[in-house]
Design an enzyme around this catalytic site. Structure first.
Site, short mmCIF file in Angstrom:
data_model
loop_
_atom_site.label_atom_id
_atom_site.label_comp_id
_atom_site.label_asym_id
_atom_site.label_seq_id
_atom_site.Cartn_x
_atom_site.Cartn_y
_atom_site.Cartn_z
N HIS A 135 25.08 39.74 43.50
CA HIS A 135 26.07 40.41 42.64
C HIS A 135 25.90 39.95 41.19
O HIS A 135 25.25 38.94 40.92
CB HIS A 135 27.50 40.10 43.10
CG HIS A 135 27.93 40.89 44.30
ND1 HIS A 135 27.64 40.47 45.58
CD2 HIS A 135 28.60 42.06 44.42
CE1 HIS A 135 28.12 41.36 46.44
NE2 HIS A 135 28.71 42.33 45.77
N LYS A 145 31.04 37.60 39.14
CA LYS A 145 31.76 37.59 40.42
C LYS A 145 32.28 36.18 40.71
O LYS A 145 31.56 35.20 40.50
CB LYS A 145 30.85 38.08 41.55
CG LYS A 145 31.57 38.18 42.88
CD LYS A 145 30.85 39.08 43.86
CE LYS A 145 31.56 39.13 45.19
NZ LYS A 145 32.87 39.79 45.12
P1 NAD Z 1 37.56 42.41 37.11
O1 NAD Z 1 37.78 40.99 36.79
O2 NAD Z 1 36.70 43.24 36.22
O3 NAD Z 1 38.98 43.19 37.22
C1 NAD Z 1 40.14 42.64 37.79
C2 NAD Z 1 41.30 43.10 36.90
O4 NAD Z 1 42.52 42.75 37.55
C3 NAD Z 1 41.30 42.39 35.53
O5 NAD Z 1 41.39 43.37 34.51
C4 NAD Z 1 42.54 41.50 35.58
O6 NAD Z 1 43.15 41.31 34.34
C5 NAD Z 1 43.42 42.30 36.56
N1 NAD Z 1 44.48 41.46 37.15
C6 NAD Z 1 44.35 40.26 37.77
N2 NAD Z 1 45.57 39.81 38.14
C7 NAD Z 1 46.48 40.75 37.77
C8 NAD Z 1 47.89 40.87 37.87
N3 NAD Z 1 48.63 39.91 38.43
N4 NAD Z 1 48.48 41.99 37.38
C9 NAD Z 1 47.76 42.96 36.82
N5 NAD Z 1 46.40 42.91 36.67
C10 NAD Z 1 45.77 41.81 37.14
O7 NAD Z 1 36.99 42.45 38.61
P2 NAD Z 1 36.31 43.66 39.42
O8 NAD Z 1 34.82 43.53 39.35
O9 NAD Z 1 36.95 44.96 39.05
O10 NAD Z 1 36.72 43.25 40.91
C11 NAD Z 1 38.07 43.04 41.29
C12 NAD Z 1 38.15 42.71 42.76
O11 NAD Z 1 37.67 43.80 43.57
C13 NAD Z 1 37.29 41.48 43.19
O12 NAD Z 1 37.98 40.79 44.20
C14 NAD Z 1 36.03 42.15 43.75
O13 NAD Z 1 35.33 41.32 44.66
C15 NAD Z 1 36.64 43.34 44.44
N6 NAD Z 1 35.73 44.46 44.70
C16 NAD Z 1 35.89 45.09 45.90
C17 NAD Z 1 35.15 46.22 46.19
C18 NAD Z 1 35.45 46.97 47.47
O14 NAD Z 1 34.79 48.00 47.75
N7 NAD Z 1 36.41 46.54 48.27
C19 NAD Z 1 34.20 46.70 45.28
C20 NAD Z 1 34.07 46.03 44.05
C21 NAD Z 1 34.86 44.92 43.76
#
Ligand code: NAD
Length: 266
Positions: free
Chosen positions: A154, A158
């Protein structure tokens, strides 16, 4: 369907704004970011590169849950547990893509699912869910003389490892062998480890650049090796899966569901 986005300024959050806006029958009801974020107050569409939507990013999660039919949440475990509690309070749909959840977090989400309709999956892409069912099938056919190794890569931002998807693939392999992943997983190898134990499921983690998500499951034995590989090149596949899950969950009874329920049997 009115869909709210938790963490709407994140990598997945922005992709979700694009995807929901482009999906017939769906509408962005709003988006929240953590309080103190510089994105609060910005236009959610402009912030996601699709032009003005006339909706300001807010910091009020409870209001967004109240105003939405469903919320999609790709944030952090702490935030996701809180959102699940609110989804339960207002009897709403909660789609969880967040990974790195502890057993305690999952227990709490399970409790919330008594009144909320929750779909939770560490990977929302159709391809990875198909891969998991192939892995389970292959693992059920090949005996322990085939060593199972899972390699994932990744992007360099991450925060959890191995990825939720790698662990889900490990669980699929363990299910095929009728064992528990916790009993056979080897997640860390360093120093003089001794020879590989028979029946072990090994993990290797790579981090670098802008890789969206690569997963390989290997079955290696004397003289041959089978490799099942999935490579995601766009976050849109996860967003499409999440929106599909929200539409599927509409009018479903409260409970905790997975992408297997959404997609059906392969
Ligand atoms: P990222 O850090 O770019 O985005 C996360 C966002 O959530 C940030 O903007 C952060 O400010 C916000 N956030 C965190 N706590 C918060 C709160 N209490 N209130 C409001 N906003 C809040 O990360 P990302 O790459 O978008 O990934 C996010 C999550 O999704 C990770 O856990 C990742 O592993 C997961 N993910 C899952 C899949 C899937 O298919 N299930 C795919 C991609 C990523």
């Amino acid at each position: 369907m009115k869909i709210g986005i938790i963490g709407c300024a994140g990598r997945m959050g922005k992709t979700l704004v694009q995807e929901i806006s482009a999906t017939k029958g769906c509408k962005v009801s709003g988006g929240v970011e953590r309080s103190g974020s510089p994105d609060v107050g910005r236009d959610i569409g402009e912030n996601s590169g699709i032009g003005r939507l006339g909706i300001k990013i807010s910091g009020n999660i409870e209001q967004l849950v109240k105003d939405s039919d469903a919320v999609i949440d790709f944030t952090s475990p702490e935030s996701t547990v809180k959102v699940a509690t609110l989804a339960s309070k207002y009897k709403k749909i909660h789609i969880i893509g967040t990974t790195g959840l502890s057993e305690k977090d999952k227990e709490s989400i399970k409790k919330s699912a008594k009144s909320a309709t929750i779909v939770m999956a560490p990977n929302m892409s159709i391809g990875v869910n198909l891969l998991a069912s192939l892995v389970e099938k292959v693992a059920s056919i090949l005996d322990e003389s085939y060593d199972i190794e899972i390699v994932e890569m990744h992007h360099n931002r991450k925060v959890d490892a191995p990825s939720g998807t790698a662990l889900a693939l490990g669980n699929a392999a363990a299910a095929g062998r009728k064992v528990k992943l916790a009993d056979v997983a080897d997640k860390v190898r360093d120093g003089h480890t001794g020879a590989r134990k028979k029946g072990e499921i090994g993990f290797a983690v790579l981090r670098g650049g802008d890789v969206v998500g690569d997963h390989t499951v290997m079955f290696a034995t004397e003289g041959e090796r089978i490799e099942l590989i999935h490579k995601a090149s766009s976050r849109a596949v996860f967003a499409k899966g999440a929106v599909r899950a929200a539409l599927w969950a509409n009018n479903k009874k409260p409970g905790l569901y997975s992408m297997k329920d959404v997609i059906g049997k392969f």
